[in-house]
Design a protein around this motif. Structure first.
Motif, PDB file in Angstrom:
ATOM      1  N   PRO A   1      39.230  -1.858  55.295  1.00 25.71           N
ATOM      2  CA  PRO A   1      38.875  -3.049  56.070  1.00 25.71           C
ATOM      3  C   PRO A   1      38.009  -2.671  57.277  1.00 25.71           C
ATOM      4  O   PRO A   1      38.331  -1.728  58.002  1.00 25.71           O
ATOM      5  N   GLN A   2      36.913  -3.368  57.471  1.00 30.01           N
ATOM      6  CA  GLN A   2      36.033  -3.072  58.594  1.00 30.01           C
ATOM      7  C   GLN A   2      35.162  -4.279  58.896  1.00 30.01           C
ATOM      8  O   GLN A   2      35.020  -5.183  58.070  1.00 30.01           O
ATOM      9  N   GLY A   3      34.596  -4.287  60.117  1.00 28.83           N
ATOM     10  CA  GLY A   3      33.722  -5.368  60.547  1.00 28.83           C
ATOM     11  C   GLY A   3      32.577  -4.809  61.361  1.00 28.83           C
ATOM     12  O   GLY A   3      32.264  -3.616  61.301  1.00 28.83           O
ATOM     13  N   GLY A   4      31.963  -5.666  62.176  1.00 29.89           N
ATOM     14  CA  GLY A   4      30.847  -5.228  62.992  1.00 29.89           C
ATOM     15  C   GLY A   4      31.264  -4.407  64.194  1.00 29.89           C
ATOM     16  O   GLY A   4      30.439  -3.731  64.807  1.00 29.89           O
ATOM     17  N   ALA A   5      32.548  -4.467  64.556  1.00 35.19           N
ATOM     18  CA  ALA A   5      33.111  -3.620  65.610  1.00 35.19           C
ATOM     19  C   ALA A   5      34.073  -2.627  64.966  1.00 35.19           C
ATOM     20  O   ALA A   5      34.463  -2.773  63.804  1.00 35.19           O
ATOM     21  N   TRP A   6      34.462  -1.605  65.730  1.00 33.43           N
ATOM     22  CA  TRP A   6      35.393  -0.620  65.188  1.00 33.43           C
ATOM     23  C   TRP A   6      36.678  -1.304  64.724  1.00 33.43           C
ATOM     24  O   TRP A   6      37.271  -2.100  65.450  1.00 33.43           O
ATOM     25  N   THR A   7      37.090  -0.990  63.517  1.00 30.48           N
ATOM     26  CA  THR A   7      38.310  -1.547  62.935  1.00 30.48           C
ATOM     27  C   THR A   7      39.300  -0.417  62.696  1.00 30.48           C
ATOM     28  O   THR A   7      38.973   0.574  62.039  1.00 30.48           O
ATOM     29  N   ASP A   8      40.507  -0.557  63.257  1.00 31.31           N
ATOM     30  CA  ASP A   8      41.556   0.443  63.059  1.00 31.31           C
ATOM     31  C   ASP A   8      42.227   0.236  61.707  1.00 31.31           C
ATOM     32  O   ASP A   8      42.581  -0.887  61.338  1.00 31.31           O
ATOM     33  N   ASN A   9      42.405   1.326  60.988  1.00 26.60           N
ATOM     34  CA  ASN A   9      43.082   1.289  59.694  1.00 26.60           C
ATOM     35  C   ASN A   9      44.220   2.303  59.694  1.00 26.60           C
ATOM     36  O   ASN A   9      44.080   3.405  60.231  1.00 26.60           O
ATOM     37  N   ALA A  10      45.327   1.944  59.066  1.00 27.39           N
ATOM     38  CA  ALA A  10      46.452   2.868  58.902  1.00 27.39           C
ATOM     39  C   ALA A  10      47.177   2.501  57.614  1.00 27.39           C
ATOM     40  O   ALA A  10      47.581   1.350  57.434  1.00 27.39           O
ATOM     41  N   LEU A  11      47.323   3.480  56.734  1.00 31.14           N
ATOM     42  CA  LEU A  11      47.973   3.252  55.445  1.00 31.14           C
ATOM     43  C   LEU A  11      49.042   4.304  55.202  1.00 31.14           C
ATOM     44  O   LEU A  11      48.854   5.482  55.530  1.00 31.14           O
TER      45      LEU A  11
ATOM     46  N   ASN B   1      23.747  -1.374  49.463  1.00 25.98           N
ATOM     47  CA  ASN B   1      22.875  -1.658  50.611  1.00 25.98           C
ATOM     48  C   ASN B   1      23.667  -1.802  51.907  1.00 25.98           C
ATOM     49  O   ASN B   1      23.538  -2.786  52.643  1.00 25.98           O
ATOM     50  N   THR B   2      24.493  -0.808  52.172  1.00 29.36           N
ATOM     51  CA  THR B   2      25.366  -0.850  53.344  1.00 29.36           C
ATOM     52  C   THR B   2      25.308   0.474  54.090  1.00 29.36           C
ATOM     53  O   THR B   2      25.243   1.543  53.476  1.00 29.36           O
ATOM     54  N   THR B   3      25.325   0.379  55.409  1.00 28.40           N
ATOM     55  CA  THR B   3      25.465   1.553  56.269  1.00 28.40           C
ATOM     56  C   THR B   3      26.734   1.377  57.097  1.00 28.40           C
ATOM     57  O   THR B   3      26.946   0.322  57.699  1.00 28.40           O
ATOM     58  N   SER B   4      27.576   2.412  57.109  1.00 26.79           N
ATOM     59  CA  SER B   4      28.853   2.339  57.822  1.00 26.79           C
ATOM     60  C   SER B   4      29.026   3.536  58.739  1.00 26.79           C
ATOM     61  O   SER B   4      28.418   4.594  58.531  1.00 26.79           O
ATOM     62  N   LEU B   5      29.885   3.362  59.740  1.00 26.54           N
ATOM     63  CA  LEU B   5      30.285   4.441  60.634  1.00 26.54           C
ATOM     64  C   LEU B   5      31.766   4.733  60.428  1.00 26.54           C
ATOM     65  O   LEU B   5      32.556   3.833  60.128  1.00 26.54           O
ATOM     66  N   LEU B   6      32.126   6.004  60.627  1.00 25.96           N
ATOM     67  CA  LEU B   6      33.501   6.463  60.410  1.00 25.96           C
ATOM     68  C   LEU B   6      33.889   7.424  61.525  1.00 25.96           C
ATOM     69  O   LEU B   6      33.090   8.283  61.914  1.00 25.96           O
ATOM     70  N   SER B   7      35.120   7.293  62.044  1.00 30.32           N
ATOM     71  CA  SER B   7      35.574   8.202  63.093  1.00 30.32           C
ATOM     72  C   SER B   7      37.094   8.181  63.192  1.00 30.32           C
ATOM     73  O   SER B   7      37.772   7.392  62.527  1.00 30.32           O
ATOM     74  N   ASP B   8      37.603   9.072  64.051  1.00 32.37           N
ATOM     75  CA  ASP B   8      39.026   9.111  64.422  1.00 32.37           C
ATOM     76  C   ASP B   8      39.941   9.122  63.204  1.00 32.37           C
ATOM     77  O   ASP B   8      40.861   8.308  63.073  1.00 32.37           O
ATOM     78  N   ILE B   9      39.692  10.090  62.319  1.00 36.25           N
ATOM     79  CA  ILE B   9      40.508  10.244  61.113  1.00 36.25           C
ATOM     80  C   ILE B   9      41.721  11.111  61.452  1.00 36.25           C
ATOM     81  O   ILE B   9      41.596  12.149  62.096  1.00 36.25           O
ATOM     82  N   ARG B  10      42.881  10.687  60.997  1.00 32.73           N
ATOM     83  CA  ARG B  10      44.092  11.499  61.161  1.00 32.73           C
ATOM     84  C   ARG B  10      44.982  11.355  59.929  1.00 32.73           C
ATOM     85  O   ARG B  10      45.053  10.282  59.337  1.00 32.73           O
ATOM     86  N   VAL B  11      45.630  12.450  59.588  1.00 33.89           N
ATOM     87  CA  VAL B  11      46.691  12.438  58.578  1.00 33.89           C
ATOM     88  C   VAL B  11      47.975  12.789  59.316  1.00 33.89           C
ATOM     89  O   VAL B  11      48.044  13.820  60.000  1.00 33.89           O
TER      90      VAL B  11
ATOM     91  N   ARG C   1      33.287   0.870  60.824  1.00 25.10           N
ATOM     92  CA  ARG C   1      32.534  -0.332  61.202  1.00 25.10           C
ATOM     93  C   ARG C   1      31.222  -0.364  60.434  1.00 25.10           C
ATOM     94  O   ARG C   1      30.721   0.669  59.979  1.00 25.10           O
ATOM     95  N   PHE C   2      30.670  -1.564  60.282  1.00 22.21           N
ATOM     96  CA  PHE C   2      29.377  -1.725  59.633  1.00 22.21           C
ATOM     97  C   PHE C   2      28.247  -1.545  60.640  1.00 22.21           C
ATOM     98  O   PHE C   2      28.349  -1.948  61.796  1.00 22.21           O
ATOM     99  N   VAL C   3      27.154  -0.962  60.170  1.00 25.71           N
ATOM    100  CA  VAL C   3      25.879  -0.985  60.888  1.00 25.71           C
ATOM    101  C   VAL C   3      24.955  -1.991  60.214  1.00 25.71           C
ATOM    102  O   VAL C   3      24.241  -2.751  60.865  1.00 25.71           O
ATOM    103  N   ALA C   4      24.992  -2.001  58.890  1.00 26.11           N
ATOM    104  CA  ALA C   4      24.203  -2.951  58.102  1.00 26.11           C
ATOM    105  C   ALA C   4      24.933  -3.204  56.794  1.00 26.11           C
ATOM    106  O   ALA C   4      25.683  -2.352  56.309  1.00 26.11           O
ATOM    107  N   GLY C   5      24.712  -4.374  56.207  1.00 21.56           N
ATOM    108  CA  GLY C   5      25.384  -4.705  54.960  1.00 21.56           C
ATOM    109  C   GLY C   5      26.830  -5.106  55.191  1.00 21.56           C
ATOM    110  O   GLY C   5      27.254  -5.338  56.326  1.00 21.56           O
ATOM    111  N   GLY C   6      27.591  -5.185  54.109  1.00 18.03           N
ATOM    112  CA  GLY C   6      28.961  -5.657  54.251  1.00 18.03           C
ATOM    113  C   GLY C   6      29.915  -5.149  53.194  1.00 18.03           C
ATOM    114  O   GLY C   6      30.993  -5.718  53.007  1.00 18.03           O
TER     115      GLY C   6
END
Length: 262
Positions: free
Chosen positions: A150-160, A184-194, A118-123
């Motif tokens: 892919p991400q937005g202002g809320a947590w976005t689930d990704n699976a590839l 000029n972007t700040t992002s958050l990352l979590s819940d990584i799985r392989v 998800r984004f904290v700032a920027g895009g």
């Protein structure tokens, strides 16, 4: 007499329709194991997700142990509370977060990477990069592949399904997240799985195969109950032979699939 004949042929037509329902869907079995695995991707963010987890990280330890992290990466509290996550602030260069250990992967297995961002700032989105290694831990050509997250202002689930990217020599991988420079972007990352989806694909094929087998056996039983007339006799034999052959083919296909993903 005509009414009885119409009833008899109606039953035959219904039986024929049942055979079509069994045999026509079999054309779908030409779908690859890759396509079956892709159908499982939406379930990876659900309770009791499919597959075998090869690696998982939610940053709940409060540190970046096990990762090579540039200075822009830190551990912060989740905005909504209830745990930790990784935060990255973009800079003049790539801000990299690279898994230190190589993860072994079985040849031919469908391998997925899932994560939340998800984004904290920027895009400007994060990138996911996967590096490839052979059985000796040496990278070849191509050496890696990456895509945006892919991400937005809320947590976005990704699976590839990252196994789509693997060159033939791949026997291990690492995963790698980063921002492009000067975005000029700040992002958050979590819940990584392989996740290795091969066991889930094998289970899905086995369950679907059994449904077809049960239907074929049901048609055989229905054919045995047809009125004993010369026309019905030949039809009954046709259905019996085809149903028995179908059961053998399906059983063999299921075993072959299990062998491919074992």
């Amino acid at each position: 007499m005509r009414i009885r004949q119409q009833g008899r042929w109606s039953r035959l037509l219904l039986l024929l329709a049942g055979m079509v329902l069994v045999f026509v869907p079999l054309t779908g079995w030409t779908a690859s194991l890759r396509d079956l695995a892709a159908e499982l991707l939406p379930a990876l963010d659900q309770p009791n997700p499919p597959g075998e987890v090869l690696f998982a990280e939610d940053f709940s330890t409060g540190n970046l142990d096990g990762w090579k992290a540039d200075a822009g990466w830190t551990i912060v509290d989740r905005p909504e509370g209830g745990g930790k996550c990784a935060q990255v602030v973009s800079a003049e260069d790539h801000e990299d977060l690279v898994l230190e250990k190589q993860l072994p992967v079985a040849p031919g297995h469908p391998i997925a990477v899932c994560w939340k961002a998800r984004f904290v700032a920027g895009g400007d989105p994060l990138y996911l990069r996967v590096d490839f290694f052979d059985a000796d831990g040496v990278t070849g050509k191509p050496s890696a592949h990456q895509t945006t997250s892919p991400q937005g202002g809320a947590w976005t689930d990704n699976a590839l399904l990252v196994s789509d990217w693997f060159p033939d020599y791949t026997r291990a991988i690492t995963i790698h997240f980063h921002h492009a420079p000067n975005v000029n972007t700040t992002s958050l990352l979590s819940d990584i799985r392989v996740v290795d989806l091969a066991p889930a694909v094998a289970a899905a094929v086995k369950a679907a195969t059994q449904r077809y087998v049960d239907t074929a056996r049901g048609l055989k039983a229905a054919a045995a109950k047809l009125t004993k007339t010369p026309a019905a006799k030949s039809w009954r034999q046709l259905v019996t032979d085809r149903a028995d052959g179908l059961v053998r083919e399906l059983t063999g296909a299921s075993k072959l699939c299990s062998a491919r993903v074992s």
